[in-house]
Scaffold this active site. Sequence first.
Site, mmCIF file in Angstrom:
data_model
loop_
_atom_site.group_PDB
_atom_site.id
_atom_site.type_symbol
_atom_site.label_atom_id
_atom_site.label_comp_id
_atom_site.label_asym_id
_atom_site.label_seq_id
_atom_site.Cartn_x
_atom_site.Cartn_y
_atom_site.Cartn_z
ATOM 1 N N HIS A 49 0.851 -1.188 0.000
ATOM 2 C CA HIS A 49 0.000 0.000 0.000
ATOM 3 C C HIS A 49 0.892 1.246 0.000
ATOM 4 C CE1 HIS A 49 0.639 -0.523 4.463
ATOM 5 N NE2 HIS A 49 0.869 0.776 4.350
HETATM 6 P P1 TYD Z 1 -2.287 -4.034 7.475
HETATM 7 O O1 TYD Z 1 -2.373 -2.601 7.026
HETATM 8 O O2 TYD Z 1 -2.889 -5.055 6.550
HETATM 9 O O3 TYD Z 1 -0.777 -4.411 7.724
HETATM 10 P P2 TYD Z 1 0.441 -4.309 6.689
HETATM 11 O O4 TYD Z 1 0.046 -3.300 5.645
HETATM 12 O O5 TYD Z 1 1.564 -3.821 7.500
HETATM 13 O O6 TYD Z 1 0.665 -5.638 6.109
HETATM 14 O O7 TYD Z 1 -2.931 -4.127 8.919
HETATM 15 C C1 TYD Z 1 -3.427 -5.332 9.462
HETATM 16 C C2 TYD Z 1 -4.674 -5.020 10.306
HETATM 17 O O8 TYD Z 1 -4.346 -4.167 11.400
HETATM 18 C C3 TYD Z 1 -5.765 -4.335 9.506
HETATM 19 O O9 TYD Z 1 -7.011 -4.881 9.925
HETATM 20 C C4 TYD Z 1 -5.676 -2.877 9.933
HETATM 21 C C5 TYD Z 1 -5.161 -2.991 11.359
HETATM 22 N N1 TYD Z 1 -4.318 -1.849 11.793
HETATM 23 C C6 TYD Z 1 -4.735 -1.046 12.838
HETATM 24 O O10 TYD Z 1 -5.843 -1.222 13.393
HETATM 25 N N2 TYD Z 1 -3.929 -0.032 13.269
HETATM 26 C C7 TYD Z 1 -2.727 0.211 12.693
HETATM 27 O O11 TYD Z 1 -2.012 1.144 13.122
HETATM 28 C C8 TYD Z 1 -2.314 -0.624 11.584
HETATM 29 C C9 TYD Z 1 -1.004 -0.384 10.901
HETATM 30 C C10 TYD Z 1 -3.134 -1.641 11.184
#
Ligand code: TYD
Length: 132
Positions: A49
């Site tokens: 992302h």
């Molecule tokens: P995600 O964005 O998919 O992680 P990455 O991009 O690092 O692989 O995040 C995983 C889950 O955690 C998703 O349901 C969103 C949640 N999340 C939060 O609630 N707070 C945060 O600060 C972050 C980064 C993710």
Amino acid sequence: MDSYLIEFNVMGDERGSLVALEANKNIPFDIKRVFYIYGTTNDVPRGQHANKFSKQVLLCISGSCKVLVDNGNEKQTIIVDQPNKGLYIGNMIWREMFDFSDDCIIMILTSEYYDKTEYFNDYDEFLKVVCP
Ligand code: TYD
């Protein structure tokens, strides 16, 4: 590319090593949020992302991973493998983390509170904005 490695000073002595991270000093923004990722699987990438506003510093406090950063015109792959080296990633940079070591713990400091509406999760949508 608005992404670069930052080397942090290590205060080491016979008891071990210590690294201090400070907002607007060795971290180039006000830190609003810290999160960490562990229990990753080597062949399952994460990230994928870009953030509209958040700036981040990503470091492996244990183990290593690779990070692809992409501003739409240029891509770089950086190995993050030392607890005293952080990868700064500006806003509007697509990133993917992959090739996690078994002991990998990624810590991410960010300039914004979590807001899912500031995410580009679709690469083509991101490209339309950065390379119109
Ligand atoms: P995600 O964005 O998919 O992680 P990455 O991009 O690092 O692989 O995040 C995983 C889950 O955690 C998703 O349901 C969103 C949640 N999340 C939060 O609630 N707070 C945060 O600060 C972050 C980064 C993710």
